[in-house]
Design a protein around this motif. Structure first.
Motif, PDB file in Angstrom:
ATOM      1  N   ASP A 138       0.797  -1.223   0.000  1.00  0.00           N
ATOM      2  CA  ASP A 138       0.000   0.000   0.000  1.00  0.00           C
ATOM      3  C   ASP A 138       0.835   1.281   0.000  1.00  0.00           C
ATOM      4  O   ASP A 138       0.438   2.294   0.551  1.00  0.00           O
ATOM      5  CB  ASP A 138      -0.987   0.000   1.161  1.00  0.00           C
ATOM      6  CG  ASP A 138      -0.314   0.111   2.513  1.00  0.00           C
ATOM      7  OD1 ASP A 138       0.934   0.006   2.577  1.00  0.00           O
ATOM      8  OD2 ASP A 138      -1.027   0.304   3.508  1.00  0.00           O
ATOM      9  N   LEU A 139       1.977   1.269  -0.666  1.00  0.00           N
ATOM     10  CA  LEU A 139       2.879   2.413  -0.671  1.00  0.00           C
ATOM     11  C   LEU A 139       2.253   3.668  -1.276  1.00  0.00           C
ATOM     12  O   LEU A 139       2.664   4.771  -0.981  1.00  0.00           O
ATOM     13  CB  LEU A 139       4.159   2.064  -1.443  1.00  0.00           C
ATOM     14  CG  LEU A 139       4.930   0.870  -0.911  1.00  0.00           C
ATOM     15  CD1 LEU A 139       6.079   0.518  -1.851  1.00  0.00           C
ATOM     16  CD2 LEU A 139       5.434   1.138   0.494  1.00  0.00           C
ATOM     17  N   TYR A 140       1.267   3.530  -2.133  1.00  0.00           N
ATOM     18  CA  TYR A 140       0.689   4.674  -2.838  1.00  0.00           C
ATOM     19  C   TYR A 140      -0.636   5.128  -2.233  1.00  0.00           C
ATOM     20  O   TYR A 140      -1.201   6.126  -2.645  1.00  0.00           O
ATOM     21  CB  TYR A 140       0.498   4.299  -4.306  1.00  0.00           C
ATOM     22  CG  TYR A 140       0.688   5.449  -5.252  1.00  0.00           C
ATOM     23  CD1 TYR A 140      -0.381   5.994  -5.946  1.00  0.00           C
ATOM     24  CD2 TYR A 140       1.939   6.006  -5.462  1.00  0.00           C
ATOM     25  CE1 TYR A 140      -0.217   7.042  -6.826  1.00  0.00           C
ATOM     26  CE2 TYR A 140       2.108   7.054  -6.333  1.00  0.00           C
ATOM     27  CZ  TYR A 140       1.031   7.570  -7.017  1.00  0.00           C
ATOM     28  OH  TYR A 140       1.195   8.613  -7.870  1.00  0.00           O
ATOM     29  N   VAL A 141      -1.148   4.407  -1.263  1.00  0.00           N
ATOM     30  CA  VAL A 141      -2.440   4.739  -0.669  1.00  0.00           C
ATOM     31  C   VAL A 141      -2.406   6.127  -0.033  1.00  0.00           C
ATOM     32  O   VAL A 141      -3.367   6.885  -0.132  1.00  0.00           O
ATOM     33  CB  VAL A 141      -2.880   3.662   0.340  1.00  0.00           C
ATOM     34  CG1 VAL A 141      -4.120   4.086   1.100  1.00  0.00           C
ATOM     35  CG2 VAL A 141      -3.134   2.348  -0.392  1.00  0.00           C
ATOM     36  N   GLN A 142      -1.298   6.499   0.596  1.00  0.00           N
ATOM     37  CA  GLN A 142      -1.216   7.806   1.243  1.00  0.00           C
ATOM     38  C   GLN A 142      -1.372   8.941   0.234  1.00  0.00           C
ATOM     39  O   GLN A 142      -1.887  10.007   0.566  1.00  0.00           O
ATOM     40  CB  GLN A 142       0.098   7.956   2.023  1.00  0.00           C
ATOM     41  CG  GLN A 142       0.158   9.216   2.859  1.00  0.00           C
ATOM     42  CD  GLN A 142      -0.959   9.301   3.896  1.00  0.00           C
ATOM     43  OE1 GLN A 142      -1.288   8.323   4.572  1.00  0.00           O
ATOM     44  NE2 GLN A 142      -1.553  10.482   4.037  1.00  0.00           N
ATOM     45  N   TYR A 143      -0.972   8.730  -1.008  1.00  0.00           N
ATOM     46  CA  TYR A 143      -1.160   9.731  -2.067  1.00  0.00           C
ATOM     47  C   TYR A 143      -2.631  10.125  -2.159  1.00  0.00           C
ATOM     48  O   TYR A 143      -2.979  11.306  -2.190  1.00  0.00           O
ATOM     49  CB  TYR A 143      -0.665   9.155  -3.401  1.00  0.00           C
ATOM     50  CG  TYR A 143      -1.005   9.970  -4.612  1.00  0.00           C
ATOM     51  CD1 TYR A 143      -0.273  11.103  -4.945  1.00  0.00           C
ATOM     52  CD2 TYR A 143      -2.047   9.593  -5.458  1.00  0.00           C
ATOM     53  CE1 TYR A 143      -0.568  11.852  -6.081  1.00  0.00           C
ATOM     54  CE2 TYR A 143      -2.350  10.328  -6.589  1.00  0.00           C
ATOM     55  CZ  TYR A 143      -1.605  11.454  -6.898  1.00  0.00           C
ATOM     56  OH  TYR A 143      -1.903  12.187  -8.014  1.00  0.00           O
ATOM     57  N   PHE A 144      -3.506   9.124  -2.187  1.00  0.00           N
ATOM     58  CA  PHE A 144      -4.937   9.403  -2.283  1.00  0.00           C
ATOM     59  C   PHE A 144      -5.476  10.002  -0.986  1.00  0.00           C
ATOM     60  O   PHE A 144      -6.389  10.817  -1.021  1.00  0.00           O
ATOM     61  CB  PHE A 144      -5.690   8.147  -2.705  1.00  0.00           C
ATOM     62  CG  PHE A 144      -5.340   7.742  -4.101  1.00  0.00           C
ATOM     63  CD1 PHE A 144      -5.848   8.435  -5.195  1.00  0.00           C
ATOM     64  CD2 PHE A 144      -4.472   6.694  -4.344  1.00  0.00           C
ATOM     65  CE1 PHE A 144      -5.497   8.090  -6.483  1.00  0.00           C
ATOM     66  CE2 PHE A 144      -4.128   6.338  -5.632  1.00  0.00           C
ATOM     67  CZ  PHE A 144      -4.636   7.042  -6.702  1.00  0.00           C
ATOM     68  N   ARG A 145      -4.918   9.637   0.140  1.00  0.00           N
ATOM     69  CA  ARG A 145      -5.303  10.276   1.395  1.00  0.00           C
ATOM     70  C   ARG A 145      -4.923  11.760   1.376  1.00  0.00           C
ATOM     71  O   ARG A 145      -5.672  12.608   1.854  1.00  0.00           O
ATOM     72  CB  ARG A 145      -4.645   9.573   2.574  1.00  0.00           C
ATOM     73  CG  ARG A 145      -5.205   8.187   2.826  1.00  0.00           C
ATOM     74  CD  ARG A 145      -4.536   7.534   4.018  1.00  0.00           C
ATOM     75  NE  ARG A 145      -5.077   6.219   4.233  1.00  0.00           N
ATOM     76  CZ  ARG A 145      -4.336   5.143   4.480  1.00  0.00           C
ATOM     77  NH1 ARG A 145      -3.019   5.233   4.568  1.00  0.00           N
ATOM     78  NH2 ARG A 145      -4.908   3.979   4.662  1.00  0.00           N
ATOM     79  N   ASP A 146      -3.741  12.064   0.833  1.00  0.00           N
ATOM     80  CA  ASP A 146      -3.312  13.458   0.718  1.00  0.00           C
ATOM     81  C   ASP A 146      -4.251  14.251  -0.181  1.00  0.00           C
ATOM     82  O   ASP A 146      -4.626  15.382   0.128  1.00  0.00           O
ATOM     83  CB  ASP A 146      -1.885  13.545   0.177  1.00  0.00           C
ATOM     84  CG  ASP A 146      -0.836  13.036   1.151  1.00  0.00           C
ATOM     85  OD1 ASP A 146      -1.161  12.802   2.338  1.00  0.00           O
ATOM     86  OD2 ASP A 146       0.327  12.875   0.716  1.00  0.00           O
ATOM     87  N   LEU A 147      -4.658  13.656  -1.313  1.00  0.00           N
ATOM     88  CA  LEU A 147      -5.598  14.333  -2.213  1.00  0.00           C
ATOM     89  C   LEU A 147      -6.948  14.533  -1.535  1.00  0.00           C
ATOM     90  O   LEU A 147      -7.569  15.587  -1.666  1.00  0.00           O
ATOM     91  CB  LEU A 147      -5.764  13.554  -3.509  1.00  0.00           C
ATOM     92  CG  LEU A 147      -4.522  13.445  -4.399  1.00  0.00           C
ATOM     93  CD1 LEU A 147      -4.858  12.653  -5.660  1.00  0.00           C
ATOM     94  CD2 LEU A 147      -3.948  14.801  -4.751  1.00  0.00           C
TER      95      LEU A 147
END
Length: 85
Positions: free
Chosen positions: A44-53
């Motif tokens: 889930d390395l990229y999940v935080q990207y969507f949380r930031d958005l």
């Protein structure tokens, strides 16, 4: 250096697509029809990207190119301009 390879695949309804972590890729709906896409991330390395958005939207900040440029840099993301309008 970006790859010069530009393979294109038509992923119709029900298609499963796997992109390895770190692999350059893009996607677009090139039709006028509504498209629905389900993304999963493992790991889930990229999940935080969507949380930031999401946090940007919740704070009232627009998701314009300029507004999310800083977020892209945190995740090594460079948007494709191939389908930009």
């Amino acid at each position: 250096m970006p790859s010069e390879r530009h393979d294109a695949y038509d992923a119709g309804a029900g298609t499963w697509v796997m992109v390895p972590p770190g692999a350059p890729h893009t996607f677009a709906n090139v039709t006028d029809a509504t498209a629905v896409m389900l993304n999963t991330f493992t790991p889930d390395l990229y999940v935080q990207y969507f949380r930031d958005l999401k946090a940007m939207v919740e704070s009232g900040q627009p998701l314009s190119r300029d507004a999310v440029a800083e977020v892209w840099t945190k995740y090594g993301t460079e948007p494709s301009t191939e389908y930009a309008s």
